[in-house]
Design a protein around this motif. Structure first.
Motif, PDB file in Angstrom:
ATOM      1  N   THR A  55     -17.043  -5.876  -1.714  1.00  0.00           N
ATOM      2  CA  THR A  55     -15.802  -4.990  -1.507  1.00  0.00           C
ATOM      3  C   THR A  55     -15.040  -5.736  -0.395  1.00  0.00           C
ATOM      4  O   THR A  55     -13.679  -5.427  -0.451  1.00  0.00           O
ATOM      5  CB  THR A  55     -16.202  -3.521  -1.266  1.00  0.00           C
ATOM      6  OG1 THR A  55     -16.820  -3.597  -0.060  1.00  0.00           O
ATOM      7  CG2 THR A  55     -17.144  -3.008  -2.050  1.00  0.00           C
ATOM      8  N   ASN A  90      -6.762  -2.076   4.251  1.00  0.00           N
ATOM      9  CA  ASN A  90      -6.350  -1.211   3.224  1.00  0.00           C
ATOM     10  C   ASN A  90      -6.926   0.104   2.912  1.00  0.00           C
ATOM     11  O   ASN A  90      -7.943   0.221   3.402  1.00  0.00           O
ATOM     12  CB  ASN A  90      -6.123  -1.786   1.883  1.00  0.00           C
ATOM     13  CG  ASN A  90      -7.587  -2.352   1.328  1.00  0.00           C
ATOM     14  OD1 ASN A  90      -8.155  -1.544   1.347  1.00  0.00           O
ATOM     15  ND2 ASN A  90      -7.385  -3.753   0.702  1.00  0.00           N
ATOM     16  N   THR A  91      -6.568   1.067   2.118  1.00  0.00           N
ATOM     17  CA  THR A  91      -7.132   2.360   2.169  1.00  0.00           C
ATOM     18  C   THR A  91      -8.346   2.185   1.313  1.00  0.00           C
ATOM     19  O   THR A  91      -9.199   2.930   1.539  1.00  0.00           O
ATOM     20  CB  THR A  91      -6.024   3.089   1.256  1.00  0.00           C
ATOM     21  OG1 THR A  91      -4.863   3.549   1.846  1.00  0.00           O
ATOM     22  CG2 THR A  91      -6.781   4.689   0.958  1.00  0.00           C
ATOM     23  N   ARG A  92      -8.263   1.272   0.533  1.00  0.00           N
ATOM     24  CA  ARG A  92      -9.586   1.171  -0.521  1.00  0.00           C
ATOM     25  C   ARG A  92     -10.845   0.732   0.635  1.00  0.00           C
ATOM     26  O   ARG A  92     -12.092   1.276   0.568  1.00  0.00           O
ATOM     27  CB  ARG A  92      -9.633  -0.006  -1.341  1.00  0.00           C
ATOM     28  CG  ARG A  92     -10.811   0.091  -2.447  1.00  0.00           C
ATOM     29  CD  ARG A  92     -10.223  -1.103  -3.612  1.00  0.00           C
ATOM     30  NE  ARG A  92     -10.078  -2.320  -3.305  1.00  0.00           N
ATOM     31  CZ  ARG A  92      -8.791  -2.886  -3.317  1.00  0.00           C
ATOM     32  NH1 ARG A  92      -7.852  -2.085  -3.590  1.00  0.00           N
ATOM     33  NH2 ARG A  92      -8.746  -4.106  -2.792  1.00  0.00           N
ATOM     34  N   HIS A  93     -10.488  -0.140   1.581  1.00  0.00           N
ATOM     35  CA  HIS A  93     -11.597  -0.734   2.423  1.00  0.00           C
ATOM     36  C   HIS A  93     -12.209   0.559   3.315  1.00  0.00           C
ATOM     37  O   HIS A  93     -13.247   0.800   3.472  1.00  0.00           O
ATOM     38  CB  HIS A  93     -11.049  -1.890   3.162  1.00  0.00           C
ATOM     39  CG  HIS A  93     -11.157  -3.240   2.560  1.00  0.00           C
ATOM     40  ND1 HIS A  93     -10.042  -4.180   2.923  1.00  0.00           N
ATOM     41  CD2 HIS A  93     -11.785  -3.511   1.549  1.00  0.00           C
ATOM     42  CE1 HIS A  93     -10.158  -5.050   1.920  1.00  0.00           C
ATOM     43  NE2 HIS A  93     -11.158  -4.807   1.341  1.00  0.00           N
ATOM     44  N   LEU A 149     -11.931   3.731   2.732  1.00  0.00           N
ATOM     45  CA  LEU A 149     -12.760   4.665   1.781  1.00  0.00           C
ATOM     46  C   LEU A 149     -14.278   4.234   1.669  1.00  0.00           C
ATOM     47  O   LEU A 149     -15.367   4.824   1.465  1.00  0.00           O
ATOM     48  CB  LEU A 149     -12.188   5.075   0.395  1.00  0.00           C
ATOM     49  CG  LEU A 149     -11.071   5.825   0.511  1.00  0.00           C
ATOM     50  CD1 LEU A 149     -10.311   5.972  -0.936  1.00  0.00           C
ATOM     51  CD2 LEU A 149     -11.391   7.256   0.962  1.00  0.00           C
ATOM     52  N   VAL A 150     -14.302   2.854   1.325  1.00  0.00           N
ATOM     53  CA  VAL A 150     -15.705   2.094   1.194  1.00  0.00           C
ATOM     54  C   VAL A 150     -16.554   2.470   2.363  1.00  0.00           C
ATOM     55  O   VAL A 150     -17.518   2.769   2.533  1.00  0.00           O
ATOM     56  CB  VAL A 150     -15.659   0.549   1.053  1.00  0.00           C
ATOM     57  CG1 VAL A 150     -16.783   0.006   1.159  1.00  0.00           C
ATOM     58  CG2 VAL A 150     -15.035   0.458  -0.554  1.00  0.00           C
ATOM     59  N   ILE A 178     -15.331   2.601  -5.873  1.00  0.00           N
ATOM     60  CA  ILE A 178     -14.378   2.651  -4.721  1.00  0.00           C
ATOM     61  C   ILE A 178     -13.571   1.552  -4.375  1.00  0.00           C
ATOM     62  O   ILE A 178     -12.487   1.718  -4.315  1.00  0.00           O
ATOM     63  CB  ILE A 178     -14.702   3.524  -3.498  1.00  0.00           C
ATOM     64  CG1 ILE A 178     -15.305   5.111  -3.958  1.00  0.00           C
ATOM     65  CG2 ILE A 178     -13.870   3.681  -2.505  1.00  0.00           C
ATOM     66  CD1 ILE A 178     -15.726   5.888  -2.707  1.00  0.00           C
ATOM     67  N   GLY A 179     -14.471   0.556  -4.326  1.00  0.00           N
ATOM     68  CA  GLY A 179     -13.736  -0.741  -3.964  1.00  0.00           C
ATOM     69  C   GLY A 179     -13.168  -1.695  -5.142  1.00  0.00           C
ATOM     70  O   GLY A 179     -12.764  -2.772  -4.837  1.00  0.00           O
ATOM     71  N   LYS A 180     -13.043  -0.694  -6.217  1.00  0.00           N
ATOM     72  CA  LYS A 180     -12.572  -1.232  -7.430  1.00  0.00           C
ATOM     73  C   LYS A 180     -13.144  -2.685  -7.941  1.00  0.00           C
ATOM     74  O   LYS A 180     -12.529  -3.439  -8.448  1.00  0.00           O
ATOM     75  CB  LYS A 180     -10.964  -1.835  -7.151  1.00  0.00           C
ATOM     76  CG  LYS A 180     -10.062  -0.380  -7.294  1.00  0.00           C
ATOM     77  CD  LYS A 180      -8.648  -0.650  -7.318  1.00  0.00           C
ATOM     78  CE  LYS A 180      -8.026   0.948  -7.200  1.00  0.00           C
ATOM     79  NZ  LYS A 180      -6.458   0.872  -7.191  1.00  0.00           N
TER      80      LYS A 180
END
Length: 471
Positions: free
Chosen positions: A104, A257-260, A262-263, A302-304
Motif C-alpha cells: 500500500t 493521502n487519505t488512503r494511506h 486509513l490504511v 482500503i489501499g486500493k
C-alpha cells in the motif's frame, strides 16, 4: 549531494556472504545423530501442572540407547517440517499480511512525511523516527523491512549535515531495540511463549519497561554522535557520499493521502483487536494468524490494491519469510533426532547437574549468554526459539527459573546481537546498501552493544528476583 564512486573495499561488501545457516544446522543435525551413538539415552517422567507439562526432576532414569540410522538423518528434516508446521505456516501468513501492508506504500509515506516535516528539527527527527522503527520492531518484528528505509534515511541524514552512521543507526538501532524488547513480536516472544506453554504475550509490563530503557539509550547514543558530526563533519563517516554543508528545504507540497491514513488506522486497529483477543479470549497463533490475514486483506482493499495484486503482495511477503520459516523446520529436525535417540532428557539431566547448584540468577545470565552467541549460528528469531526453547523451558523448571524469565533471556540474546553478527543476512544487506564496511560499523556500535548487554543483565536479574511469570 554528490555521490562518490564506491571503492573496491565498498564494492566487495556487496559480494560478501555470511555463513549459511542451513549448512550450519545440517552439521548440527549430523552432530546430533553422532551423539545418539555416544551419549547414554535417558528419560524423565512428565507431570501435568495447571495444564502444562513439567519435568519431574526426581524421575530421571537411563534407558536403552536408540541410535539414529543413516536415512533417519535425512528423514528427520521432513519430520521436523511436520513438527514445526504450525509455527512455519504462522510465519508465512503473518509475513504475507505485512507484504500487503508494504504494497500500500502507507508506511513508506509515513516515514517520508515525518522526515520532511522535521527536517529543520533534527534533534526531534531522530527520536521520532527511532520511535517509529522501535514500534515496528516490537509489534511486527521489523527486520528485513528496514532495508527500504535505509535508502531513504541515509541520504536524508547526509543532507541534514549528519553522516551515514546516523541515518543507518536511526533505522537499524531503532528497529533493533524494539525487536529485542519484543513487547508483542509474534515471531519471537509469540512463538517462544507458545513453546514454553505460557499465555501469549503475557508479562507485557516488564517488556514495556525494557523497551523504554533500550529506546532511550539508543536515542541518546545516536543523538550524541549526530551532534558531534554536525559540529565537526570530520568526525563523521560518509562512504559513497560527500559531506553537505547546507541543509535541505523540506518539500512543503508533500502530503499523506487519505488512503494511506486509513490504511495506518486500520493497521493500528489490528493490534488493538490482537491485544483484546490475546488478553481476554486466550488467542494463540492460529487465531493471531487468522486476524493478520483478515486485516491484511482489508488493508489491501482500503489501499486500493486490486485482488490479484493483494494475492501477489501476500506471496511476496511470505516469500521473504522462506529462509526463516525453513530454519524452523531444520531446527526441529535436530529435536526430532534428540527425541528419537532419547537424548533430550539426558541433555537436561547433565545441564541441570552442571548449573543446578549455582544461584538461579547466574543460571539466567548463563542462558542469556548462550542465546546471545547462539544467534551467530541461527540468525533467525523464530528458528532459534524453535530449537532452544524446548530445552530451555524444562531446564528453567529444573533449576528454579521461571519459564517467562527463560523466554526473556532468549529474546534478549536473539535480538541484541542482530546489529553486529555477519551471519544476519538483512543486517549485512543494509550495510551494503548504506556503503558501510562491517569492520567500521562494529567499531562504532560496539560500545552501544555493551550498554545494551548491561541493561539486559539488569532486567534479567530483576526478572529472577520478582519471579517474573505467570510461571
Amino acid at each position: 549531494m554528490k555521490r562518490k564512486e564506491p571503492t573496491a573495499k565498498e564494492t566487495n561488501i556487496n559480494e560478501s556472504k555470511g555463513i549459511n545457516a542451513f549448512v550450519l544446522i545440517f552439521f548440527v543435525i549430523l552432530l546430533a545423530s553422532l551423539l545418539t551413538y555416544i551419549l547414554p539415552a535417558g528419560s524423565y517422567e512428565r507431570v501435568d501442572v495447571n495444564g502444562r507439562s513439567v519435568v519431574d526432576p526426581a524421575t530421571f532414569t537411563f534407558v536403552e540407547s536408540s541410535p539414529v540410522g543413516f536415512m533417519e538423518i535425512f528423514n528427520s528434516i521432513h519430520l521436523g517440517m511436520i513438527e514445526g508446521s504450525g509455527i512455519i505456516f504462522f510465519v508465512f501468513i503473518v509475513g504475507g499480511a505485512f507484504g500487503i501492508l508494504k504494497a500500500t506504500g502507507a508506511l513508506e509515506a509515513l516515514v517520508k512525511l515525518i522526515a520532511l516535516r522535521l527536517s529543520h528539527k533534527a534533534t526531534l527527527l531522530i527520536p521520532v523516527l527511532m520511535l517509529f522503527f522501535a514500534a515496528g520492531g516490537t509489534l511486527m518484528g521489523m527486520a528485513e523491512e528496514t532495508l527500504v528505509y535505509i535508502g531513504i534515511l541515509v541520504p536524508l541524514a547526509i543532507a541534514l549535515r549528519f553522516d551515514v552512521f546516523t541515518g543507518f543507526a536511526i533505522v537499524t538501532l531503532g528497529a533493533s531495540v524494539g525487536f529485542s524488547a519484543a513487547v508483542m513480536n509474534p515471531f519471537t516472544v509469540g512463538i517462544a511463549q507458545g513453546i514454553a506453554e505460557l499465555p501469549t504475550f503475557s508479562g507485557i509490563g516488564l517488556r514495556l519497561a525494557l523497551l523504554a530503557t533500550l529506546y532511550i539509550t539508543a536515542v541518546w547514543y545516536v543523538l550524541r554522535h549526530a551532534k558531534k558530526v554536525k559540529n565537526n563533519p570530520s568526525l563523521g563517516f560518509y562512504g559513497k557520499y560527500e559531506p553537505v554543508t547546507t541543509s535541505i528545504e523540506p518539500d512543503k507540497n508533500f502530503k499523506m493521502n487519505t488512503r494511506h491514513k486509513l490504511v495506518l488506522y486500520t493497521f493500528l486497529l489490528n493490534f488493538i483487536v490482537l491485544i483484546y483477543g490475546v488478553l481476554k479470549l486466550e488467542w494463540y497463533i492460529t487465531e493471531i494468524a487468522g486476524l493478520f490475514l483478515f486485516f491484511g486483506i482489508v488493508i489491501g482493499l482500503i489501499g486500493k490494491v486490486v485482488p490479484s495484486n493483494i494475492a501477489d503482495s501476500f506471496l511476496d511477503g511470505a516469500r521473504e519469510m522462506i529462509p526463516g520459516a525453513l530454519v524452523i523446520g531444520f531446527a526441529q529436525a535436530i529435536l526430532v533426532i534428540f527425541k528419537s535417540g532419547f537424548l533430550m532428557d539426558t541433555i537436561l539431566y547433565y545441564a541441570s547437574g552442571l548449573i543446578g547448584n549455582l544461584p538461579a540468577v547466574l543460571s539466567v545470565i548463563g542462558m542469556f549468554i548462550f542465546q546471545l552467541f547462539f544467534n551467530f549460528l541461527i540468525p533467525s528469531g523464530s528458528g532459534q526459539a524453535a530449537l532452544t526453547m524446548p530445552i530451555m523451558a524444562p531446564l528453567a523448571d529444573l533449576i528454579g527459573v521461571t519459564r517467562q524469565t527463560a523466554v526473556l533471556a532468549y529474546q534478549l540474546g536473539d535480538g541484541l546481537s542482530n546489529i553486529i553478527f555477519p551471519t544476519v543476512g538483512y543486517f549485512m544487506a543494509g550495510l551494503a546498501l548504506a556503503g558501510i564496511p562491517w569492520s567500521k560499523w562494529v567499531r562504532w556500535v560496539f560500545p552501544f552493544l555493551l550498554l545494551q548487554i548491561g541493561i539486559a543483565l539488569v532486567f534479567l536479574i530483576i526478572a529472577q528476583s520478582i519471579q517474573y511469570g505467570p510461571f
